[in-house]
Design a protein around this motif. Structure first.
Motif, PDB file in Angstrom:
ATOM      1  N   UNK A   1       0.827  -1.209   0.000  1.00 19.17           N
ATOM      2  CA  UNK A   1       0.000   0.000   0.000  1.00 19.17           C
ATOM      3  C   UNK A   1       0.862   1.260   0.000  1.00 19.17           C
ATOM      4  N   UNK A   2       2.041   1.197   0.620  1.00 24.10           N
ATOM      5  CA  UNK A   2       2.960   2.334   0.580  1.00 24.10           C
ATOM      6  C   UNK A   2       3.386   2.632  -0.848  1.00 24.10           C
ATOM      7  N   UNK A   3       3.725   1.596  -1.582  1.00 21.22           N
ATOM      8  CA  UNK A   3       4.107   1.785  -2.982  1.00 21.22           C
ATOM      9  C   UNK A   3       2.958   2.357  -3.793  1.00 21.22           C
ATOM     10  N   UNK A   4       1.764   1.860  -3.553  1.00 20.65           N
ATOM     11  CA  UNK A   4       0.602   2.354  -4.290  1.00 20.65           C
ATOM     12  C   UNK A   4       0.351   3.829  -3.987  1.00 20.65           C
ATOM     13  N   UNK A   5       0.496   4.220  -2.724  1.00 21.00           N
ATOM     14  CA  UNK A   5       0.308   5.631  -2.374  1.00 21.00           C
ATOM     15  C   UNK A   5       1.383   6.503  -3.031  1.00 21.00           C
ATOM     16  N   UNK A   6       2.591   5.989  -3.052  1.00 25.81           N
ATOM     17  CA  UNK A   6       3.684   6.758  -3.639  1.00 25.81           C
ATOM     18  C   UNK A   6       3.433   7.025  -5.128  1.00 25.81           C
ATOM     19  N   UNK A   7       2.941   6.048  -5.837  1.00 27.31           N
ATOM     20  CA  UNK A   7       2.781   6.189  -7.285  1.00 27.31           C
ATOM     21  C   UNK A   7       1.533   6.975  -7.686  1.00 27.31           C
ATOM     22  N   UNK A   8       0.646   7.279  -6.752  1.00 32.14           N
ATOM     23  CA  UNK A   8      -0.552   8.041  -7.119  1.00 32.14           C
ATOM     24  C   UNK A   8      -0.165   9.351  -7.802  1.00 32.14           C
ATOM     25  N   UNK A   9      -0.895   9.755  -8.864  1.00 29.89           N
ATOM     26  CA  UNK A   9      -2.173   9.216  -9.347  1.00 29.89           C
ATOM     27  C   UNK A   9      -2.049   8.042 -10.303  1.00 29.89           C
ATOM     28  N   UNK A  10      -0.826   7.554 -10.561  1.00 26.50           N
ATOM     29  CA  UNK A  10      -0.699   6.357 -11.383  1.00 26.50           C
ATOM     30  C   UNK A  10      -1.352   5.180 -10.668  1.00 26.50           C
ATOM     31  N   UNK A  11      -1.969   4.319 -11.427  1.00 27.92           N
ATOM     32  CA  UNK A  11      -2.658   3.164 -10.869  1.00 27.92           C
ATOM     33  C   UNK A  11      -1.921   1.875 -11.215  1.00 27.92           C
ATOM     34  N   UNK A  12      -1.910   0.911 -10.265  1.00 27.70           N
ATOM     35  CA  UNK A  12      -1.211  -0.342 -10.545  1.00 27.70           C
ATOM     36  C   UNK A  12      -2.003  -1.242 -11.504  1.00 27.70           C
ATOM     37  N   UNK A  13      -1.288  -1.958 -12.343  1.00 25.07           N
ATOM     38  CA  UNK A  13      -1.888  -2.950 -13.238  1.00 25.07           C
ATOM     39  C   UNK A  13      -0.918  -4.105 -13.423  1.00 25.07           C
ATOM     40  N   UNK A  14      -1.440  -5.280 -13.666  1.00 25.76           N
ATOM     41  CA  UNK A  14      -0.541  -6.374 -14.047  1.00 25.76           C
ATOM     42  C   UNK A  14       0.258  -5.985 -15.281  1.00 25.76           C
ATOM     43  N   UNK A  15       1.490  -6.397 -15.318  1.00 28.15           N
ATOM     44  CA  UNK A  15       2.380  -5.964 -16.396  1.00 28.15           C
ATOM     45  C   UNK A  15       1.837  -6.351 -17.763  1.00 28.15           C
ATOM     46  N   UNK A  16       1.211  -7.514 -17.847  1.00 28.27           N
ATOM     47  CA  UNK A  16       0.679  -7.965 -19.141  1.00 28.27           C
ATOM     48  C   UNK A  16      -0.504  -7.127 -19.614  1.00 28.27           C
TER      49      UNK A  16
END
Length: 600
Positions: free
Chosen positions: A127-142
């Motif tokens: 969750x720390x990584x997800x907060x850091x990357x905001x507003x980018x959103x996580x997605x599976x690489x594929x």
């Protein structure tokens, strides 16, 4: 693995509130928005993006991202792998991890998003990584869309530990040297900013590229430990390339050359080239040496190293704003001189002290006769007043000719026209600030009519508000006359005959108002008697004092309702490439930066 566990515990320490105070953080965020707005304007207009603008924008974004990362609760070690196109970054990542995690491709620009491969994570770290990357959103690489850069790749946490032997996230990054790299530079900077270790993958063909050394020089002050992997380097050329690279490093950076591991081309049937173990060992050693508590010091060095470059265009704009303030001040000072020349010191236009004397005439009315005379004047001059009002409706400009309000309005118009002319001349001769002055000139032209109208309204309000000062002067004269009964009685005796004469003159001339002949004989008689009496010196001082107070009031009118609005024009004008950052905001940020420098 004891050392690795110790490293992990050290890296998991929270950074607290970070290395920067609130004023500095807010300033850096505001400055980045200004650079981004300018960048969008350049892109929209098709203008070239100057090299210094691009470097300032990227380094500023990197500073804010690093600051953001250091203020979050820390996660396990982060390794970021960077390099130009076709250097083999994805292959190096797979060798570090000991499995095929990253997708390698012979296509240039294949990786366009930061892609993280995490091992040994817990939920809070993710969750720390997800907060850091905001507003980018996580997605599976594929599932990452090739043309949509609002996402970053992040696979579910993988079981076990990688080849490095410790919990870690390894980041694959986009290139920084292709034509399209500007479009996805943000993802690269985000991955660099969170790194505890940078692995720079170069090849024999790319290690000397300018783009490589521009990036390496930019990130130097952060002090992020580094490792260079010379990939796809024939054994026969390895020594020569390493020597050349070391010399280039000494030219471009002031710190010691990092470890360099050369890897040859991968054989046709080989899973990995010789030397991978040395690469993994070097990365593991550097991770053990990582000291996160000292990372804020690197950020402070980075801020100091880039500070003046970031502020260079801001200071140019502030210099233009200071020149504008000086220009407005000089022009408003000229307006005060014009007002004094055309009204206060004009022998025919100045009427304020005459109004005070007219008020004094009323105070001098003989008891019992005053009411009758006042009513007679009102009745006998009523037709004339109506004719005068009709004349003002017919020719409104003539009614105010030479009056104070007319002088004030003409002076305000003179100020606007003078400023527009001078701004146009400055814009013609300026270089760096020409767009700023052109935008200001356009705004001046657009606002002129409204500014004059608002000033005229304020001038009318000033005239009403100044009336008590006129009455105050009349009462002061009357009180002083009370100390000289002989003069007072003489004036009262003369008052009846002058009023009678004024009524006769008023009937024949049709004049009304302070400048007309209805009261002119009375005022002339009063002025003569006062100046020839023992009060002559006092009357002169009273007239000068009233004029002084009126000059001060009009000066305030120019300052509050003309200069103040003009000084705000740069803040309101449409200017997409402007910064509009006040000097005190910068000074507050610099004080905090200096404070952190002393404590470090």
């Amino acid at each position: 693995m004891q050392k690795d566990g110790t490293v992990r515990n050290a890296l998991l320490v929270s950074s607290g509130d970070g290395p920067c105070g609130p004023a500095l953080r807010q300033f850096l965020a505001r400055l980045e928005k200004c650079y981004l707005r300018k960048d969008e304007h350049l892109a929209k207009t098709g203008a070239a993006r100057p090299a210094d603008h691009r470097r300032n924008l990227y380094s500023l974004q990197l500073a804010n991202l690093r600051l953001r990362w250091l203020t979050l609760s820390a996660a396990p070690p982060q390794i970021t792998v960077i390099g130009p196109t076709q250097a083999g970054k994805s292959s190096v990542i797979n060798w570090l991890l000991g499995e095929s995690a990253a997708v390698a491709s012979p296509l240039a620009g294949f990786t366009r998003h930061p892609q993280g491969f995490a091992y040994g994570y817990e939920g809070t770290a993710v969750s720390t990584l997800h907060r850091y990357f905001e507003p980018l959103q996580p997605r599976p690489i594929s599932e990452l869309p090739a043309e949509d850069f609002r996402f970053f790749g992040f696979e579910p946490v993988r079981a076990g530990l990688p080849r490095l032997g410790c919990p870690v996230t390894v980041w694959d990054t986009p290139d920084f040297d292709s034509i399209d790299s500007e479009r996805y530079r943000d993802g690269l900077l985000r991955a660099i900013a969170l790194s505890d270790l940078l692995v720079c993958v170069l090849s024999k063909d790319k290690y000397a590229d300018q783009s490589v050394w521009e990036l390496l020089a930019m990130i130097e002050p952060l002090g992020i430990p580094g490792l260079i992997c010379l990939n796809k380097t024939p054994a026969a050329a390895a020594e020569t390339v390493v020597r050349s690279l070391t010399g280039k490093w000494s030219q471009m950076r002031r710190d010691a050359t990092p470890p360099i591991v050369a890897l040859p081309y991968l054989g046709a049937d080989a899973l990995e080239p010789p030397g991978v173990d040395a690469l993994v060992d070097a990365a593991r050693t550097l991770l053990r040496q990582t000291d996160r508590p000292r990372q804020p010091l690197g950020l402070q060095r980075f801020l100091r190293a880039n500070w003046e470059n970031w502020l260079a265009p801001v200071r140019v704009e502030q210099k233009a704003q200071q020149e504008w303030r000086t220009l407005v001040g000089r022009t408003v000072a000229s307006a005060n001189r014009i007002y004094r020349r055309d009204y206060l010191d004009h022998p025919h236009h100045y009427e304020t002290f005459q109004r005070a004397l007219a008020e004094l005439l009323t105070l001098l009315e003989i008891p019992g006769v005053a009411r009758v005379l006042t009513q007679m004047r009102r009745i006998m001059t009523w037709p004339v007043r109506q004719i005068g009002q009709f004349g003002r409706r017919w020719r409104p400009d003539a009614a105010n000719l030479g009056s104070e309000q007319s002088v004030l309005q003409q002076t305000a118009l003179h100020v606007m026209l003078t400023l527009r002319q001078e701004v146009a001349e400055i814009a013609e001769n300026a270089t760096e600030t020409r767009p700023w002055w052109l935008a200001l000139g356009r705004e001046l032209g657009r606002r002129q009519a409204v500014a004059i109208d608002l000033f005229s309204q304020a001038a009318s309000a000033y005239a009403r508000e100044f009336e008590p000062e006129v009455e105050k002067t009349a009462h002061a004269l009357y009180d002083r006359l009370g100390e000289h009964p002989a003069v007072l009685n003489s004036l009262r005796a003369t008052r009846v005959t002058t009023d009678a004469a004024a009524l006769a003159v008023g009937l024949h001339t049709g004049g009304i108002g302070l400048q007309d002949f209805v009261i002119a004989p009375a005022i002339l008689s009063l002025t003569s008697l006062l100046t020839e009496s023992a009060l002559g010196h006092y009357v002169q001082r009273a007239a000068e004092d009233l004029k002084r107070r009126q000059a001060a009031a009009v000066s305030g009118l120019f300052d509050d309702h003309l200069a103040a609005n003009l000084l705000r024009l740069p803040e309101d004008m449409p200017y997409d490439t402007g910064f509009f950052i006040p000097v005190d905001v910068i000074e507050a940020a610099e004080r905090e930066l200096a404070g952190t420098s002393r404590t470090s």
